[in-house]
Design a protein around this motif. Structure first.
Motif, PDB file in Angstrom:
ATOM      1  N   TYR A 162       0.681  -1.584  -0.019  1.00 40.51           N
ATOM      2  CA  TYR A 162      -0.014  -0.080  -0.323  1.00 40.51           C
ATOM      3  C   TYR A 162       0.815   1.350  -0.117  1.00 40.51           C
ATOM      4  O   TYR A 162       0.748   2.155  -0.442  1.00 40.51           O
ATOM      5  N   HIS A 163       2.021   0.895   0.639  1.00 45.64           N
ATOM      6  CA  HIS A 163       2.980   2.171   0.620  1.00 45.64           C
ATOM      7  C   HIS A 163       3.242   2.319  -0.462  1.00 45.64           C
ATOM      8  O   HIS A 163       3.617   3.652  -0.900  1.00 45.64           O
ATOM      9  N   ALA A 164       3.625   1.953  -1.535  1.00 44.22           N
ATOM     10  CA  ALA A 164       3.693   2.257  -3.774  1.00 44.22           C
ATOM     11  C   ALA A 164       2.076   2.344  -3.729  1.00 44.22           C
ATOM     12  O   ALA A 164       2.855   2.948  -4.980  1.00 44.22           O
ATOM     13  N   CYS A 165       1.733   2.542  -3.669  1.00 47.02           N
ATOM     14  CA  CYS A 165      -0.016   2.725  -4.097  1.00 47.02           C
ATOM     15  C   CYS A 165      -0.209   4.077  -3.953  1.00 47.02           C
ATOM     16  O   CYS A 165      -0.965   4.899  -3.327  1.00 47.02           O
ATOM     17  N   THR A 166       0.849   5.061  -4.992  1.00 46.31           N
ATOM     18  CA  THR A 166       0.780   6.383  -4.486  1.00 46.31           C
ATOM     19  C   THR A 166      -0.059   7.220  -5.495  1.00 46.31           C
ATOM     20  O   THR A 166      -0.820   5.909  -6.549  1.00 46.31           O
ATOM     21  N   VAL A 175       3.924  -8.013  10.319  1.00 48.05           N
ATOM     22  CA  VAL A 175       4.543  -6.417  11.709  1.00 48.05           C
ATOM     23  C   VAL A 175       4.774  -5.708  10.932  1.00 48.05           C
ATOM     24  O   VAL A 175       5.893  -5.273  10.266  1.00 48.05           O
ATOM     25  N   TYR A 176       3.856  -4.247  11.110  1.00 47.32           N
ATOM     26  CA  TYR A 176       4.493  -2.931  10.268  1.00 47.32           C
ATOM     27  C   TYR A 176       6.823  -2.755  10.586  1.00 47.32           C
ATOM     28  O   TYR A 176       6.689  -3.107  11.447  1.00 47.32           O
ATOM     29  N   PRO A 177       7.088  -1.658   9.016  1.00 46.37           N
ATOM     30  CA  PRO A 177       6.392  -2.804   8.330  1.00 46.37           C
ATOM     31  C   PRO A 177       6.352  -3.118   6.564  1.00 46.37           C
ATOM     32  O   PRO A 177       6.240  -3.134   5.811  1.00 46.37           O
ATOM     33  N   LYS A 178       6.340  -4.275   7.079  1.00 42.30           N
ATOM     34  CA  LYS A 178       6.622  -6.049   6.527  1.00 42.30           C
ATOM     35  C   LYS A 178       4.892  -5.795   5.328  1.00 42.30           C
ATOM     36  O   LYS A 178       3.856  -5.941   6.661  1.00 42.30           O
ATOM     37  N   ILE A 179       5.242  -6.701   4.781  1.00 43.81           N
ATOM     38  CA  ILE A 179       4.168  -6.400   3.978  1.00 43.81           C
ATOM     39  C   ILE A 179       3.824  -8.242   3.506  1.00 43.81           C
ATOM     40  O   ILE A 179       4.701  -8.458   3.129  1.00 43.81           O
ATOM     41  N   PRO A 180       2.816  -9.200   3.364  1.00 40.25           N
ATOM     42  CA  PRO A 180       2.894 -10.216   2.542  1.00 40.25           C
ATOM     43  C   PRO A 180       3.771 -10.470   1.570  1.00 40.25           C
ATOM     44  O   PRO A 180       2.870  -9.327   0.447  1.00 40.25           O
ATOM     45  N   ALA A 181       4.241 -11.600   0.868  1.00 40.88           N
ATOM     46  CA  ALA A 181       4.320 -11.779  -0.029  1.00 40.88           C
ATOM     47  C   ALA A 181       4.706 -13.259  -1.315  1.00 40.88           C
ATOM     48  O   ALA A 181       4.920 -14.346  -0.271  1.00 40.88           O
ATOM     49  N   TYR A 182       3.662 -13.536  -2.082  1.00 41.55           N
ATOM     50  CA  TYR A 182       3.759 -14.806  -2.248  1.00 41.55           C
ATOM     51  C   TYR A 182       4.688 -15.148  -2.995  1.00 41.55           C
ATOM     52  O   TYR A 182       5.175 -14.769  -3.154  1.00 41.55           O
ATOM     53  N   LYS A 183       4.715 -16.373  -2.379  1.00 43.58           N
ATOM     54  CA  LYS A 183       6.339 -17.404  -2.368  1.00 43.58           C
ATOM     55  C   LYS A 183       6.994 -17.500  -3.356  1.00 43.58           C
ATOM     56  O   LYS A 183       7.514 -18.444  -4.077  1.00 43.58           O
ATOM     57  N   GLY A 184       5.447 -17.730  -3.968  1.00 44.66           N
ATOM     58  CA  GLY A 184       4.903 -17.663  -5.894  1.00 44.66           C
ATOM     59  C   GLY A 184       5.375 -19.602  -6.429  1.00 44.66           C
ATOM     60  O   GLY A 184       4.953 -20.086  -7.433  1.00 44.66           O
ATOM     61  N   SER A 185       4.535 -20.083  -4.877  1.00 39.97           N
ATOM     62  CA  SER A 185       4.289 -21.573  -5.140  1.00 39.97           C
ATOM     63  C   SER A 185       3.279 -22.012  -4.315  1.00 39.97           C
ATOM     64  O   SER A 185       2.911 -21.035  -3.577  1.00 39.97           O
ATOM     65  N   GLY A 186       2.283 -22.621  -4.634  1.00 36.49           N
ATOM     66  CA  GLY A 186       1.120 -23.278  -3.880  1.00 36.49           C
ATOM     67  C   GLY A 186      -0.160 -22.644  -3.672  1.00 36.49           C
ATOM     68  O   GLY A 186       0.222 -21.475  -4.434  1.00 36.49           O
ATOM     69  N   MET A 187      -0.859 -22.658  -3.108  1.00 37.29           N
ATOM     70  CA  MET A 187      -2.625 -22.521  -3.090  1.00 37.29           C
ATOM     71  C   MET A 187      -2.260 -20.988  -2.533  1.00 37.29           C
ATOM     72  O   MET A 187      -1.239 -20.395  -1.328  1.00 37.29           O
ATOM     73  N   THR A 188      -3.054 -19.846  -3.500  1.00 34.66           N
ATOM     74  CA  THR A 188      -3.079 -19.173  -2.497  1.00 34.66           C
ATOM     75  C   THR A 188      -3.592 -18.508  -1.177  1.00 34.66           C
ATOM     76  O   THR A 188      -3.834 -16.811  -1.003  1.00 34.66           O
ATOM     77  N   ASN A 189      -4.273 -18.995  -0.743  1.00 39.91           N
ATOM     78  CA  ASN A 189      -5.613 -19.124   0.104  1.00 39.91           C
ATOM     79  C   ASN A 189      -5.229 -19.999   1.381  1.00 39.91           C
ATOM     80  O   ASN A 189      -5.846 -20.072   2.349  1.00 39.91           O
ATOM     81  N   ASP A 190      -3.462 -19.669   1.551  1.00 39.82           N
ATOM     82  CA  ASP A 190      -2.563 -20.522   2.202  1.00 39.82           C
ATOM     83  C   ASP A 190      -1.939 -19.453   2.579  1.00 39.82           C
ATOM     84  O   ASP A 190      -0.602 -19.157   2.490  1.00 39.82           O
ATOM     85  N   ALA A 191      -2.447 -18.943   4.517  1.00 39.36           N
ATOM     86  CA  ALA A 191      -1.072 -18.373   4.784  1.00 39.36           C
ATOM     87  C   ALA A 191       0.275 -19.012   4.449  1.00 39.36           C
ATOM     88  O   ALA A 191       1.914 -18.171   4.721  1.00 39.36           O
ATOM     89  N   ALA A 192       0.502 -20.181   4.726  1.00 37.39           N
ATOM     90  CA  ALA A 192       1.892 -20.306   4.489  1.00 37.39           C
ATOM     91  C   ALA A 192       2.586 -20.244   3.594  1.00 37.39           C
ATOM     92  O   ALA A 192       3.637 -20.274   3.132  1.00 37.39           O
ATOM     93  N   ASN A 193       2.340 -19.983   1.792  1.00 37.16           N
ATOM     94  CA  ASN A 193       2.727 -20.114   1.328  1.00 37.16           C
ATOM     95  C   ASN A 193       3.322 -18.289   0.745  1.00 37.16           C
ATOM     96  O   ASN A 193       3.498 -17.820  -0.005  1.00 37.16           O
ATOM     97  N   PHE A 194       3.122 -17.765   2.027  1.00 36.67           N
ATOM     98  CA  PHE A 194       3.716 -15.685   2.196  1.00 36.67           C
ATOM     99  C   PHE A 194       3.979 -16.025   2.919  1.00 36.67           C
ATOM    100  O   PHE A 194       4.518 -16.598   3.807  1.00 36.67           O
ATOM    101  N   ALA A 195       5.156 -14.877   3.136  1.00 28.12           N
ATOM    102  CA  ALA A 195       6.717 -13.946   3.525  1.00 28.12           C
ATOM    103  C   ALA A 195       6.068 -12.685   3.630  1.00 28.12           C
ATOM    104  O   ALA A 195       5.883 -12.603   3.290  1.00 28.12           O
ATOM    105  N   CYS A 196       6.602 -12.913   4.986  1.00 31.67           N
ATOM    106  CA  CYS A 196       6.839 -11.229   5.423  1.00 31.67           C
ATOM    107  C   CYS A 196       8.333 -10.336   4.838  1.00 31.67           C
ATOM    108  O   CYS A 196       8.581 -10.941   5.471  1.00 31.67           O
ATOM    109  N   VAL A 197       7.949  -9.706   3.917  1.00 24.76           N
ATOM    110  CA  VAL A 197       8.999  -8.791   4.145  1.00 24.76           C
ATOM    111  C   VAL A 197       8.986  -7.198   4.074  1.00 24.76           C
ATOM    112  O   VAL A 197       7.701  -7.065   4.075  1.00 24.76           O
ATOM    113  N   ASP A 198      10.469  -6.532   3.675  1.00 25.69           N
ATOM    114  CA  ASP A 198      10.585  -5.427   3.695  1.00 25.69           C
ATOM    115  C   ASP A 198      10.377  -4.680   2.160  1.00 25.69           C
ATOM    116  O   ASP A 198      11.147  -4.993   1.823  1.00 25.69           O
ATOM    117  N   PRO A 199       9.141  -4.161   2.668  1.00 22.66           N
ATOM    118  CA  PRO A 199       8.945  -3.346   0.918  1.00 22.66           C
ATOM    119  C   PRO A 199       9.872  -2.358   0.813  1.00 22.66           C
ATOM    120  O   PRO A 199       9.384  -2.299  -0.456  1.00 22.66           O
TER     121      PRO A 199
END
Length: 619
Positions: A292-296, A572-596
C-alpha cells in the motif's frame, strides 16, 4: 517490574494455600469464588453502587454505577454516572479483560463475554462500561437517559464537562479499577494479568489507556483505533462537503442528498481503477494491495483517468458500472488528499489508496460507502454514518464549547456539517474554556508518541488497522507508529507492533482476511505471559468464493487468486505479505513477511511531518 512483583506475590499466596500454580502465576485448575454472587450487592466500594449481582450459568453477572450524580452544568440536569458490568466466572484463571466501547458509547454491554467473544468461556473476568452516560431509557443502569433530541441528541452528554471526561478516558480507568477490587474480594486474590481490547472508539480506549494510565493493563489490543478522533472528525465534514458538490437534490433537512453521488456500481469502478494501478505491486494480482505504501497518487491518478467517462478507455456512460465522471474523480482526489484550510494547510492525514473503497455485497461491512455515502437507502434521508453518528459528535463533542443544535431540521446537526468552516471551526478541537478546561484533543486523543511509562512497566501493545476503512486513515496510524518508533529510539517492536489489513471495512468485513480476533488474543497473551512476540498474525477469509466478479472492470486474475475460504498472514509493520511463488494463494503458509523498502519522504505520498495538527501536516 511492579506487575512481576505482584504476580510473584500471588504465586506465593496460592502456593501457601497448597494450590499448584504455573510458572506465570496462573493456577491450572483455576480459582473458585470465596463468597456468593448475590452477596456482592452488599459490597462497599468508593463512590460505587452495586445494583445487581446475578448468578448465571457458569458466572456471576454484576452491574453497577460509579460516581452517580445529577449534572448542574447540563440545563436538563440529567443523571450521569459510569455504568458498568462485570462477569466473574465460576472458575477464574487470573486474567481480567476490559472491553472497549464503540461510537459515542451510551449503551452498556450488560453481559460482557469478551472482545474476542471467547474470554469469559476461557475463565477470564470481563468488564464493560457505558462511557459515563446512557442513551436508552430502558437501560440496565437505573433507567435514566441522557438524550435530548432538541439539544444534541445522543451526543447531548457532551454539554457536561465531566461526562466528556468520562467518555474520553475516565470511564475505562474507573471501571477497570473498581472491577479489580471486586475481583480481589470475590476470589480472594488480586488479578495476575490485565488486558484491554476494543475496536474503533474501543480501540481508542485501548490506546488512551496505554498512554494515560500505563499501570492499568499488561496487554493492549487496539483495533481500527479512533486514536485521533477529533481530527478524523474534520475529515468527516470535509468528505461530506466534497461529495455535497456532486449532489443533484436535497434531503428532508434541505441539505445535499449524498446517496446518489457515488452509487455502489461507481464505488466498484473506483476499486477496479485502484487495483489496476497497484494490485501487482506486491507480486500477486489477487484483489488485495499489500504494498500500500507504493500505491501512490502518481500511480493511481493515471488509472483514474483511464476509468473517466468519455476521456478514458472504459466507456462514456456515467453510473453505468464501467467509468466515473470527471467530477467524481476530482472528488476522490480531494477526499484522499485529506482536509485542508483555506491556506492549504493540512488538518488531518491523507489516505492510502485501497481497493476497499468498494464493499462487495457478498462481503458486507461498514466500509467507505457506509461512512461517506449511504448505509440503508431511505428516500430523501442521508444515512451515511458521517451524517448521523458523526453529525452529532462533530458539533457536540469535537467543538469547545459544544455547539448545541437539534438533531434534525434546517439548522440541525447535518446542516452544521455542511456549513463547517475549516478556518474558524477546525481549530476548536484544541480550544479550552473555563467551563470546559479540557479540549477535545485533551480528553479524546491518544496521539502521544512517548510510551516510555507503558514500556517501562512491561506493557505490550498490538494495533491492527484497516489500510483504509472509510473513517480513520490507515496512513495516519502508520505515521503515528513511525513517529512513536523514533521517540522510542527505534525499539518500538520491543513492546508495540502494528498490523495493517488491506480491503478491510471498519472493524471487519469487506473483501479481506478479517477474521483474526482470537489469534490476536492469543498473540497478546503469549507476548505478555511468555515473552513470545508475534511475528505474524494469521487471518482467515470467510468468503467461500471470491467477492470480486470474474470479469467486467476487474482483472480476471483477481477472482482466481483471491484467498477465498483460506488464510493470509498479517505482518508486523512495515513488512508486507509476499507470495512465495507456489502453492495455494489462500494458504498463509505460502506467504512470507518481507520488507517492501518503504522510506518516508522522497517520491512517496505519505511523509513524516513535525506537526501538532493545528493546520499544517497533521497525523
Amino acid at each position: 517490574m511492579k506487575r512481576r512483583l505482584l504476580a510473584s506475590t500471588i504465586v506465593a499466596g496460592w502456593a501457601a494455600l497448597g494450590t499448584q500454580v504455573t510458572a506465570h502465576g496462573l493456577p491450572p485448575s483455576g480459582v473458585a469464588p470465596r463468597s456468593s454472587c448475590a452477596g456482592l450487592t452488599g459490597l462497599t466500594l468508593p463512590n460505587t453502587q452495586i445494583l445487581s449481582a446475578t448468578q448465571k450459568s457458569g458466572y456471576c453477572n454484576v452491574i453497577g454505577i460509579i460516581n452517580k450524580r445529577t449534572s448542574t452544568q447540563d440545563p436538563d440536569h440529567f443523571t450521569y454516572g459510569i455504568g458498568f458490568a462485570l462477569n466473574l466466572p465460576n472458575t477464574w484463571h487470573g486474567r481480567f479483560e476490559m472491553m472497549g466501547g464503540g461510537g459515542t458509547d451510551g449503551s452498556l454491554q450488560a453481559d460482557p463475554q469478551g472482545a474476542a467473544g471467547v474470554e469469559l468461556g476461557q475463565g477470564w473476568a470481563v468488564a464493560a462500561d457505558d462511557g459515563g452516560h446512557e442513551d436508552s431509557a430502558n437501560n440496565m443502569v437505573g433507567g435514566y437517559q441522557d438524550d435530548d433530541a432538541n439539544a444534541g441528541g445522543s451526543a447531548h452528554f457532551a454539554i457536561d464537562a465531566q461526562a466528556r471526561r468520562d467518555y474520553g478516558y475516565n470511564g475505562i480507568e474507573k471501571t477497570a479499577t473498581i472491577s479489580k477490587q471486586i475481583i480481589a474480594y470475590f476470589y480472594g486474590f488480586e488479578t495476575v494479568y490485565s488486558y484491554i481490547m476494543g475496536c474503533s472508539n474501543g480501540g481508542r480506549d485501548a490506546m488512551v489507556a496505554s498512554q494515560r494510565s500505563p499501570w492499568l493493563f499488561d496487554g493492549v489490543i487496539s483495533q481500527n483505533p479512533g486514536f485521533n478522533l477529533p481530527q478524523a472528525a474534520l475529515a468527516e465534514a470535509w468528505n461530506e462537503q466534497v461529495l455535497g458538490k456532486l449532489a443533484t437534490s436535497t434531503d428532508i433537512n434541505g441539505q445535499p442528498f449524498i446517496p446518489d453521488t457515488f452509487p455502489q456500481q461507481d464505488l466498484q469502478v473506483a476499486s477496479a481503477a485502484i487495483l489496476s494501478a497497484c494490485d501487482a505491486l506486491d507480486g500477486l494480482v489477487d484483489g488485495i494491495i499489500d504494498n500500500y505504501h507504493a500505491c501512490t497518487a502518481r500511480k493511481v491518478f493515471p488509472a483514474l483517468a483511464s476509468y473517466t467517462c468519455g476521456t478514458g478507455s472504459h466507456g462514456s456512460t456515467p453510473h453505468g458500472g464501467s467509468c466515473l465522471t470527471s467530477a467524481q474523480v476530482d472528488a476522490l482526489k480531494t477526499i484522499y488528499a485529506g482536509p485542508v484550510n483555506s491556506k492549504g494547510q493540512r488538518l488531518y492525514s491523507n489516505w492510502f489508496w485501497d481497493a476497499g473503497i468498494w464493499t462487495p455485497p457478498t462481503a458486507p461491512g461498514a466500509g467507505w460507502g457506509f461512512w461517506n455515502v449511504v448505509t440503508a437507502p431511505v428516500p430523501g434521508v442521508n444515512t451515511a454514518i458521517n451524517l448521523t453518528l458523526g453529525a452529532g459528535a462533530i458539533p457536540m463533542i469535537f467543538q469547545t464549547p459544544p455547539v448545541v443544535t437539534p438533531v434534525n431540521g434546517a439548522n440541525g446537526q447535518e446542516a452544521f456539517v455542511f456549513r463547517f468552516n475549516f478556518d474558524t471551526d477546525a481549530p476548536k478541537i484544541f480550544t479550552k474554556t473555563q467551563a470546559y478546561p479540557e479540549s477535545a484533543m485533551d480528553f479524546m486523543a491518544a496521539v502521544s508518541t512517548d510510551l516510555r511509562p507503558f514500556r517501562a512497566r512491561g506493557g505490550k501493545l498490538i494495533v491492527s488497522s484497516s489500510v483504509n476503512d472509510g473513517i480513520f486513515s490507515g496512513a495516519s496510524i502508520a505515521r503515528w507508529y513511525r513517529k512513536m518508533n523514533q521517540s522510542m529510539d527505534g525499539r518500538a517492536t520491543d513492546f508495540a507492533r502494528l498490523f495493517m489489513v488491506p480491503n478491510m471495512a471498519h472493524c471487519g468485513g469487506g473483501a479481506a482476511t478479517t477474521s483474526f480476533a482470537t489469534n490476536e488474543l492469543s498473540a497478546i497473551t503469549d507476548w505478555v505471559e511468555k515473552g513470545i512476540a508475534p511475528e505474524r498474525i494469521v487471518a482467515a477469509n470467510t468468503n467461500t468464493t471470491s467477492p470480486y466478479p470474474t470479469g467486467g472492470v476487474f482483472d480476471p486474475r483477481i477472482a482466481m487468486n483471491f484467498p477465498a475460504g483460506g488464510t493470509r498472514p498479517l505482518c508486523v509493520y512495515p513488512k508486507i505479505p509476499a507470495y512465495k511463488g507456489s502453492g495455494m494463494t489462500n494458504d498463509a503458509a505460502n506467504f512470507a513477511c518481507v520488507d517492501p523498502g518503504f522510506k518516508p519522504g522522497g517520491d512517496h505520498d505519505f511523509h513524516d511531518d513535525d506537526d501538532d495538527g493545528r493546520g499544517q501536516n497533521a497525523q
